[in-house]
Design an enzyme around this catalytic site. Structure first.
Site, mmCIF file in Angstrom:
data_model
loop_
_atom_site.group_PDB
_atom_site.id
_atom_site.type_symbol
_atom_site.label_atom_id
_atom_site.label_comp_id
_atom_site.label_asym_id
_atom_site.label_seq_id
_atom_site.Cartn_x
_atom_site.Cartn_y
_atom_site.Cartn_z
ATOM 1 N N GLU A 183 5.870 1.592 -7.196
ATOM 2 C CA GLU A 183 7.133 2.290 -7.471
ATOM 3 C C GLU A 183 7.920 1.650 -8.607
ATOM 4 O O GLU A 183 8.650 2.332 -9.327
ATOM 5 C CB GLU A 183 7.996 2.370 -6.211
ATOM 6 C CG GLU A 183 7.504 3.389 -5.185
ATOM 7 C CD GLU A 183 6.395 2.861 -4.279
ATOM 8 O OE1 GLU A 183 6.076 1.652 -4.362
ATOM 9 O OE2 GLU A 183 5.848 3.650 -3.486
ATOM 10 N N PHE A 196 8.837 9.060 -1.303
ATOM 11 C CA PHE A 196 9.974 9.103 -0.377
ATOM 12 C C PHE A 196 11.135 8.344 -1.014
ATOM 13 O O PHE A 196 10.907 7.301 -1.647
ATOM 14 C CB PHE A 196 9.632 8.424 0.959
ATOM 15 C CG PHE A 196 8.635 9.166 1.807
ATOM 16 C CD1 PHE A 196 9.050 9.987 2.846
ATOM 17 C CD2 PHE A 196 7.271 9.046 1.560
ATOM 18 C CE1 PHE A 196 8.131 10.673 3.631
ATOM 19 C CE2 PHE A 196 6.339 9.733 2.334
ATOM 20 C CZ PHE A 196 6.770 10.547 3.380
ATOM 21 N N HIS A 208 10.817 6.279 6.310
ATOM 22 C CA HIS A 208 10.444 7.521 5.613
ATOM 23 C C HIS A 208 11.418 8.656 5.937
ATOM 24 O O HIS A 208 11.038 9.822 5.899
ATOM 25 C CB HIS A 208 9.028 7.968 6.015
ATOM 26 C CG HIS A 208 7.926 7.058 5.585
ATOM 27 N ND1 HIS A 208 7.701 5.844 6.175
ATOM 28 C CD2 HIS A 208 6.995 7.188 4.600
ATOM 29 C CE1 HIS A 208 6.652 5.264 5.591
ATOM 30 N NE2 HIS A 208 6.219 6.055 4.627
#
Lengths: 323, 328
Positions: A60, A83, A129
């Protein structure tokens, strides 16, 4: 008029701009052949190919960082994190780089990037999540933050997000992805900073965005049967914020409930409430009510998750408490 | 290695510019005319100079908190740099960035950076833009030894290698992460060994030898320009000053600095030039005078410039939104 899901609206917005401008690219985890974890980019790999729709490693930090660097060098990237919860891993690149580079460099650089962040609970995905992290990003000067609630807005605001020369955090709700709604045949960009009055009413104003727009509209129907006429405002854009829409409504109803799915402590709804208290206190004839999730992580078990997240009934009770 | 005398002279002048700018910045900090955090590059001049000598104006660099040398080597203007250190509106960042955030998009300088390791990922993005546009540009990413312990280093090298991006990763191994020596912050001696994990070339060179740096980066840039992907180059060097001005450097063993001063890259190049008839003593003296004058001019420009207006604090947050000011 046609029907489209929220996910299709986002996809159509991205695809329209990619057909016009080869500098618009999409990258993220599994966005390619797989079509994205929630199918938002389904079919785009086949249409645009592997240079414009790029699968990244599960990294990420570099997903967000590559958006920053490629935007600084002339592309108009769209980066997807699977997410919103995973933003923690890419946070430096968003907060210390994307949001600050233009300012730190004296306005001599533009960063036309879109960061897509699917969030929200209700899917038994548990604590890592399911979060709603709007407050984290709206807090940071240098970012624009939008959160559409329906297909039309998702499409029109995606066009605006891609066209914008600033970093745009495009928040999406996972539960809404499959929800169909009307989309006008003529597609136009929807400007940021313009709220949408989803239901006109005279007794109380609900200010909300995202999935809670749907919950609030249902609550308004229930309340209408009890004689309470509710106005529902969908902010759509959290920054820039349409203060006029909020104040115009409060000057009419004099009561306000602010609703989001965030953990209530430190939520973006607190910013809205404090702003109203500072600037329109004398228009109010009841305390400002705020609705959010409980101040816990989101639990896995469906009964616990339902208890933690706010719902239509919470909105009904909050509104009634003002009368 | 093909290098002309003209290129060598240019490299010498660049090293002098860095040394003299930094030396003056050190003195101005001590006099209180330059504030904030200032991280000086004295001693490491051969790295930025040898590396950037391979770059064109349309190539990109990412820099670090210790960025003055990179910016000068990539063509930054001393006047706007000094004005930025002086917090003036004429500075590169209009007084909003300071030493740690100098950037010049017109020269492909994507900014010095106050977050250790942040440049790695930005360089990957830059490489992605180049690859997408199918040009033969490169992005050169400068960073220190300690930043190779950040996740960004590994994420960036991994993605750059998978996508074969035109990025040259140049590690300035100056032996320290702030006060912690390399031996205490990583269990390797040569940072370049980390290239093996990403299946890309990794080399270690003497970072105080401007020719060695020039040659290694030259090979890496020709690979990158041909679409053959990234390279990791480690340049062993040493910073003469502390991590920042004001650092008492109590962590350095006795004699370490003195030993490195003997390896000063600038007299080393002067010696080479004299022995190989690249420049005469007189020409070297002339170059020194010219650069002294440039630094003086930069200081005068900075001194005579105005502080930024308060309204400017509200500008440049966005391209199209001016933030609200404070009512007093």
């Amino acid at each position: 008029m046609r029907k489209m899901t929220y996910a299709e609206g986002i996809r159509e917005g991205m695809s329209m701009r990619m057909r016009e401008n080869s500098n618009v690219i999409l990258f993220g985890e599994d966005v390619g052949k797989f079509g994205g974890c929630f199918g938002v980019s389904a079919g785009m790999f086949d249409e645009f190919g592997e240079e414009m729709i790029r699968d990244t490693p599960i990294s990420e930090g570099v997903i967000v960082g590559a958006a920053v660097g490629s935007a600084a060098c002339g592309l108009r990237p769209i980066a997807e994190l699977m997410f919103v919860d995973f933003l923690t891993v890419g946070m430096d690149q968003l907060v210390n780089q994307a949001a600050k580079m233009r300012y730190m460099f004296g306005g001599k650089i533009t960063l036309p990037m879109v960061l897509r962040l699917p969030g929200g609970g209700g899917t038994s995905a548990a604590a890592q999540h399911s979060q709603s992290l709007e407050a984290w990003v709206t807090h940071v000067p240098g970012l624009k933050v939008v959160y559409p609630s329906n297909a039309q807005d998702a499409l029109g605001m995606m066009l605006t997000a891609i066209d914008d020369d600033n970093p745009v955090v495009f928040m999406e709700n996972k539960v809404l992805y499959s929800v169909k709604s009307d989309v006008e045949d003529e597609v136009k960009p929807i400007p940021f900073g313009k709220a949408s009055v989803k239901r006109e009413g005279s007794d109380v104003t609900i200010i909300t965005y995202g999935k809670q727009v749907l919950d609030s509209l249902k609550a308004a129907e229930t309340l209408a049967k009890e004689g309470i006429d509710v106005e529902v405002i969908d902010l759509r854009s959290l920054f820039p914020l349409d203060k006029d829409a909020i104040y115009n409504s409060i000057e009419k109803t004099h009561k306000v409930v602010v609703v989001s799915e965030e953990a209530k402590r430190g939520a973006f709804t607190g910013e809205i409430a404090s702003m109203i208290a500072e600037e329109r206190f004398y228009e109010l004839d009841a305390p400002i009510k705020r609705i959010g999730a409980l101040n816990t992580p989101i639990a896995f078990a469906s009964n616990l998750e339902s208890y933690i997240l706010p719902n239509e009934q919470d909105i009904v009770l909050a509104v009634k408490s003002l009368f | 290695m093909k290098i002309t005398n003209e290129q060598i002279k240019n490299m010498y002048e660049t090293m002098l510019k860095i040394r003299k700018f930094e030396t003056r910045a050190k003195d101005l900090f001590a006099e209180g005319k330059v504030g904030g955090f200032v991280h000086l590059y004295i001693g490491e001049e051969a790295v930025a100079t040898g590396a950037c000598a391979n770059l064109r104006d349309d190539d990109y660099i990412t820099s670090t908190h210790r960025g003055h040398g990179h910016i000068i080597a990539k063509g930054g203007d001393l006047k706007y740099m000094m004005a930025e250190l002086f917090q003036k509106e004429t500075g590169y960042c209009k007084g909003k960035g300071g030493s740690m955030h100098i950037a010049d998009a017109t020269k492909g300088i994507l900014g010095a950076n106050g977050i250790v390791g942040a440049g790695h990922n930005i360089a990957v993005g830059s490489g992605l833009a180049i690859q997408h546009r199918k040009t033969d540009q490169v992005c050169l990413c400068f960073f220190g030894d300690a930043s190779t312990n950040q996740s960004t280093f590994h994420e960036a090298l991994n993605l750059a290698s998978v996508w074969k991006l035109p990025v040259i990763f140049v590690c300035e191994n100056n032996g320290y992460g702030i006060s912690v020596s390399q031996a205490k912050h990583q269990a390797i001696t040569d940072v370049s060994v980390r290239a093996a994990a990403y299946n890309i070339p990794g080399v270690t060179v003497d970072g105080n030898d401007v020719f060695a740096v020039y040659e290694a980066v030259g090979e890496a840039s020709s690979r990158a320009r041909k679409g053959q992907g990234p390279t990791l180059i480690e340049c062993k060097t040493y910073r003469w000053r502390g991590h920042f001005e004001g650092d008492p450097t109590v962590y350095r063993p006795d004699g370490e600095l003195e030993a490195w001063i003997k390896k000063d890259p600038i007299p080393r190049l002067e010696k080479y030039m004299l022995e190989n008839d690249v420049m005469t003593e007189e020409e070297i003296a002339g170059a020194n005078e010219r650069i002294d004058a440039l630094v003086e001019e930069a200081e005068r420009f900075a001194d005579e410039s105005s502080m930024p207006s308060l309204e400017s604090a509200l500008q440049d947050v966005y391209t199209d939104i001016i933030e609200e000011g404070r009512v007093r």
